[in-house]
Design an enzyme around this catalytic site. Structure first.
Site, short mmCIF file in Angstrom:
data_model
loop_
_atom_site.label_atom_id
_atom_site.label_comp_id
_atom_site.label_asym_id
_atom_site.label_seq_id
_atom_site.Cartn_x
_atom_site.Cartn_y
_atom_site.Cartn_z
N ASP A 382 44.17 54.92 10.43
CA ASP A 382 43.08 54.88 9.46
C ASP A 382 41.76 54.75 10.21
O ASP A 382 41.74 54.39 11.39
CB ASP A 382 43.24 53.68 8.52
CG ASP A 382 44.39 53.87 7.54
OD1 ASP A 382 44.71 55.03 7.26
OD2 ASP A 382 44.95 52.87 7.08
N ASN A 760 50.71 52.97 -1.94
CA ASN A 760 51.17 54.35 -1.83
C ASN A 760 51.43 54.78 -0.40
O ASN A 760 51.97 55.86 -0.16
CB ASN A 760 50.16 55.29 -2.49
CG ASN A 760 50.05 55.06 -3.98
OD1 ASN A 760 51.02 54.65 -4.62
ND2 ASN A 760 48.88 55.28 -4.54
#
Length: 1068
Positions: A382, A760
């Protein structure tokens, strides 16, 4: 003191340095769990002694933790003493030793039998305590990544282990969290919780805050919608709750108690009882542990079977005349072939490695990751908070309009990103925007940013600014507060007035008599200057549609009390998503902020170009819009009905600087042959700018290196496989994109690590060879699916983890090579020893069974553990990742085992031959295997002592040689004297030195040497020992030179084969 008087006002929160603790009216806090669903919020706060804005004080939380205990079910977790003990008794070494002991006693060799019995007892005790401590270490580290809870204490939100939650704690819930205790909800926003664990109902339950009537006291737990229960999972929305029950006082605790000891773990369904065969496999370590531990356990049993085969061979050589001597020789061979300490050394090495990684902010949840980390070829990371600091500040604020009518604002950024102070200037003129004269054109955009937002900022009792919520929303809230348009000034707190109309009821500990209580009608709240007086605010929250990584937008609906019958819908998110929802814009926000015009394609392109301009500066771009609705139509509107026909208002550019250590970490990864990919939800241009700044991509990178998730997801698998390389940057990334990335990497033979934090992301984390969850921003669901958890969410910690994984892998190879080479040497010595036959036609042992046991347990094990403690070599991160397919037992390691083992066995055998036949007449005496007859066995005993000492010295020097598999012992680190390198690993240094000193006992202690080891003292033979040890060291140095050339050709051939296989897979 409690007389009616005007509101007390302090100058600021910082004027108070302590927090009064208010004791509850209801001392029996756990009993509240049975009736809390019928209590109003104000009554509950009084009964339990807490306050939503400030929570419990730390001292009161400590007292309650001491009184009510940790929030854990009885008998949950921990290390099983019995399982560890059974594992010690069920290993192959113990089986062989027990057989040897029984045989020794059977042939009435009580000395040898007694020694073996002592060894079995000592080995079991030492092994038990070593493994038990190692298991406890790993268990304690695993608990660091167990579910956490966000609670409010002393007026600030803090993350604590779930087991530290106490009754009265104020808990903040968000999607992906596991509920840490039974809670009475006081605020909810689209909160839905899966209670399948308790009720069996698969559909998540929509939660409310309204109290039930007294007649509903016995309502089924599934219908108590204002409560949520321990171990259930938040599937949607957010909320705040007060803890009403912990540990065995929760609903799941009551079920566990009612089931009389049947285990119900948090968040887990019960599994069917394992079969007898399954339990047996667990006991002998064939089903428990990591793949490597199981593989080595299986290897031990395979070697045990091989030992049985060798025993049969020995019996056949003896023509099946199985005397006591033949049987003992078979036992000695069996002891020699099994690496008794292999699994124990592996367990200890892994325990030390996990503890070391924990100090570097990496928690190992699954030990498999330790075996996989060293083989990572690609890191998928990320951006926000991992590659960057995660300390966001609004730098640019742009109010949309026609050319010449737009408003550009620039905010000065200070060191404390949370402090809502600083100058905001108009771009171009440099004029300061006064907080008391904010134009409506600007104000309506700032209001939208503040109200489409669930973050909070506040000062704690120490005067420090703290925040809750997503960093992006915190940055917007700080900017709005700078302009005196923060959320608290626009809308009342999300909690009902009832909940805040009075403090928690009860006695003030240490300040008032116990009989004194607050009078709800006559007490005003203490008011701080930085707290707004509760007054009617303009906006009232009616609905919230939370942000999701798929939709990339968030929407809220408020009633506007200044415009009767009118509601305003605010939205924010990615530029392309908000433009899709918008059909209007404000042409002239400076003079006519309420006049709108249709949003044409030309205007859309202008706004997109502005977004690109902001993104090119490395700013995270957030778009803002609003829409006016009739208040009467708000109730029951779906998200699809709400999110359309918006007025596009403007853009914000949020600055999130890269971490200072990120650039160095990316460079280190490149040197190590690891490719870094950035998968982010940001705008493509922002992602490119940040990726270039940390050198993930170069300015001239090809177009295929940077993609949006839409572009990547629209490619077929064949098209992805046809790309020269996988994209280095994917912007607007969705969880499904991460899954496709993993599959694409696997098809190319890559070994990827994947980071994530959301609910998710869990499929991608579980699917990835190494899943890495964020410890600060990550949800409990993501952590549960991961292999590693970063406690600081720092990309550099991923690099550290891979470095440590490579070090562990290399050290495991070292000690496996050490132990197995020694076993090969012992077997070679004992098998060739069959050639030495005495006057009675009986084979003479070059080493006694006890001597073999000494070599394996006393001499080999400590240096092997020392090798597991070796520090990483200076060039470790300059080498490519190792092959995960081959693992630790690659062909080079197998060849090394035989190369070193055969020479070690040959030189040891040579020492026996030289003493027996070179210095003496070759007389092997009579009965020298089972009796201390120095008059007949002097030559054999001296030869055994020489062989024993030569073997020990070679084993120990070999451990030093393995400090590097390809560099000379005398030049381990260029420019550093080799003796300093030997001293650097003091565990190994003292293991070697201690092993050399220990030779004295079996050779020079009377009674011990001749009656146990069947050896005797030696003198001139030390020249042979030193000479043959030097021969072995010379061979090690020569082999290191030869293996470089041999394995270089080998690796080139393997690379070519892998390329062919990969190309075939891609085309197929």
């Amino acid at each position: 003191m409690f007389k009616k008087k005007p509101v007390l006002e302090f100058s600021s929160r910082t004027s108070t340095t302590t927090s009064d603790t208010i004791s509850p009216i209801n001392i029996d806090l756990p009993s509240l769990a049975l009736t809390a669903h019928t209590f109003s919020i104000s009554r509950l706060l009084g009964e339990i002694g807490t306050s939503p804005p400030d929570g419990l004080s730390r001292s009161e939380a400590g007292r309650r933790l001491e009184r009510y205990g940790e929030d854990m079910l009885k008998g949950q977790g921990g290390v099983s003493i019995w399982r560890v003990l059974v594992g010690q008794l069920a290993n192959t070494l113990t089986v062989v030793l027990l057989a040897a002991m029984a045989l020794s006693f059977g042939v009435q060799d009580f000395v040898e039998g007694g020694v073996i019995a002592a060894v079995v007892t000592l080995n079991t005790i030492v092994g038990f305590f070593q493994e038990y401590r190692a298991e406890q270490t790993m268990d304690s580290l695993r608990q660091l990544s167990s579910p956490t809870a966000m609670v409010i204490r002393n007026g600030e939100s803090v993350t604590i282990p779930a087991k530290a939650v106490v009754p009265g704690d104020v808990v903040l819930l968000k999607a992906g969290d596991v509920v840490p205790a039974d809670l009475r909800l006081v605020t909810v926003s689209n909160l839905e919780i899966s209670e399948h664990l308790l009720t069996g109902e698969s559909v998540p339950v929509v939660k409310t805050t309204e109290a039930f009537k007294r007649v509903d006291m016995d309502l089924p737990i599934g219908d108590r919608t204002n409560l949520c229960y321990s171990s259930t999972a938040v599937t949607k929305g957010r909320g705040t709750g007060i803890v009403i029950g912990t540990a065995m006082n929760t609903q799941i605790g009551r079920i566990a108690y009612a089931m009389s000891g049947k285990n119900i773990g948090k968040g887990e369904d019960q599994e069917p009882a394992p079969s007898v065969w399954s339990r047996a496999n667990e006991w002998v370590m064939l089903r428990l542990g990591t793949p490597l531990q199981i593989k080595l356990s299986k290897l031990a049993y395979v070697l045990f079977l091989f030992a049985c085969v060798l025993a049969i061979v020995l019996f056949a050589v003896a023509r099946w005349r199985i005397s006591n001597t033949v049987a003992l020789y078979a036992i000695a061979t069996a002891i020699a072939i099994i690496p008794e300490s292999l699994v124990a050394v592996l367990t200890l090495t892994m325990a030390v490695g996990t503890r070391r990684m924990a100090k570097e902010h990496v928690i190992v949840r699954k030990l498999d990751a330790l075996e996989n980390l060293g083989g990572v070829t690609d890191i998928c990371s990320d951006k926000t908070g991992t590659l960057t600091l995660g300390k966001m500040s609004v730098r640019k604020f742009w109010v949309a309009g026609n050319a010449g009518n737009t408003i550009d604002l620039t905010a000065e950024i200070y060191q404390d990103a949370l402090e809502p102070t600083g100058i905001v200037r108009y771009e171009g003129s440099g004029a300061v925007l006064g907080t008391s004269s904010v134009r409506e054109g600007v104000a309506q955009v700032v209001r939208a940013a503040a109200l489409c937002n669930v973050a909070t900022i506040h000062k704690n009792l120490k005067g420090e600014w703290k925040s809750t919520g997503d960093p992006t929303e915190v940055a917007l809230q700080v900017f709005a507060t700078k302009l005196q348009l923060g959320r608290p000034s626009l809308t009342s707190d999300a909690l009902t007035p009832e909940a805040f109309s009075r403090p928690a009821m009860g006695e003030i500990v240490g300040e008032t008599p116990k009989h004194t209580q607050f009078d709800e009608k006559s007490v005003d709240r203490v008011k701080f200057a930085d707290q707004e007086v509760k007054a009617v605010r303009r906006f009232e929250l009616k609905a919230e549609f939370p942000f999701s990584s798929e939709l990339k937008k968030m929407t809220t609906i408020y009633l506007d009390k200044e415009s009767k019958g009118q509601a305003i819908c605010f939205t924010k998110g990615a530029i392309e998503r908000i433009l899709e929802l918008s059909i209007f814009y404000v042409p002239d926000p400076q003079t006519s902020p309420t006049v709108t015009a249709p949003l044409t394609n030309g205007v859309r392109d202008t706004f997109l170009r502005k977004a690109e301009e902001l993104a090119s500066k490395g700013l995270r771009v957030i778009s803002i819009g609003h829409r006016v609705l009739l208040a009467s139509k708000v109730e029951g509107m779906t998200r699809e009905e709400v999110e359309k026909d918006f007025v596009f208002l403007g853009l914000t550019g949020i600055f999130d600087p890269p971490r200072p250590e990120t650039l160095g970490a990316v460079r280190a990864c490149k040197k190590a042959g690891i490719i870094v990919h950035m998968l982010t939800g940001d705008h493509l241009t922002t992602a490119r700018a940040i990726a270039e700044s940390v050198e993930i991509i170069s300015p001239d990178a090809p177009s295929s290196a940077v993609m949006t998730a839409t572009e990547f997801d629209n490619l077929t698998d064949k098209e992805i496989d046809a790309l020269p390389e996988l994209p280095l940057v994917i912007a607007r990334c969705a969880p499904e994109t991460k899954v496709r990335m993993i599959y694409a990497g696997k098809r190319r033979g890559k070994h990827l690590s994947m980071s994530g934090d959301g609910v998710n992301d869990s499929p991608a984390l579980k699917l990835a060879p190494v899943g890495i969850a964020m410890g600060l921003a990550g949800s409990d669901v993501a952590k549960d699916a991961s292999d590693l958890v970063l406690t600081d969410d720092n990309f550099d910690s991923i690099r550290v983890a891979i470095t440590e994984g490579r070090r562990l892998f290399l050290n495991i190879q070292r000690f496996i090579l050490h132990l197995l080479s020694v076993n090969i040497a012992e077997v070679l010595l004992l098998i060739l020893g069959l050639c030495f036959v005495d006057e009675d036609g009986v084979s003479v042992f070059p080493l006694s069974p006890i001597a073999v046991l000494w070599l394996n347990m006393i001499t080999s094990a400590p240096p092997a553990f020392g090798l597991g403690m070796e520090v990483a070599p200076h060039d470790l991160m300059r080498n490519p990742p190792h092959s995960v397919r081959d693992g630790v037992s690659s062909w080079p390691i197998i060849i090394d085992n035989f190369a070193y083992g055969i020479v070690m066995g040959a030189t040891s055998l040579a020492s026996f031959v030289i003493v027996t036949y070179g210095a003496n007449d070759g007389n092997l005496g009579r009965g020298c295997n089972v009796a201390a007859r120095l008059e007949f066995c002097s030559t054999v005993f001296r030869a055994r002592s020489t062989t024993f000492a030569a073997f020990i010295f070679q084993i120990l020097l070999y451990a030093w040689e393995l400090k590097s598999l390809d560099r000379s012992l005398f030049s381990l680190n260029p420019g550093v004297p080799f003796y300093k390198d030997l001293w650097a690993n003091q565990v190994l240094f003292w293991a070697v030195l201690g092993g050399m000193i220990s030779v004295i006992l079996p050779i020079y202690v009377p009674g011990f040497s001749d009656r146990v080891f069947y050896q005797t003292t030696i003198t001139w033979e030390w020249g042979i020992i030193i000479g043959l040890s030097l021969v072995f060291v010379t061979w090690c140095e020569m082999w290191k030179i030869a293996r470089k050339t041999l394995y270089k050709r080998w690796s080139q051939a393997n690379v070519a084969d892998d390329a062919i296989v990969q190309e075939t897979a891609v085309r197929g």
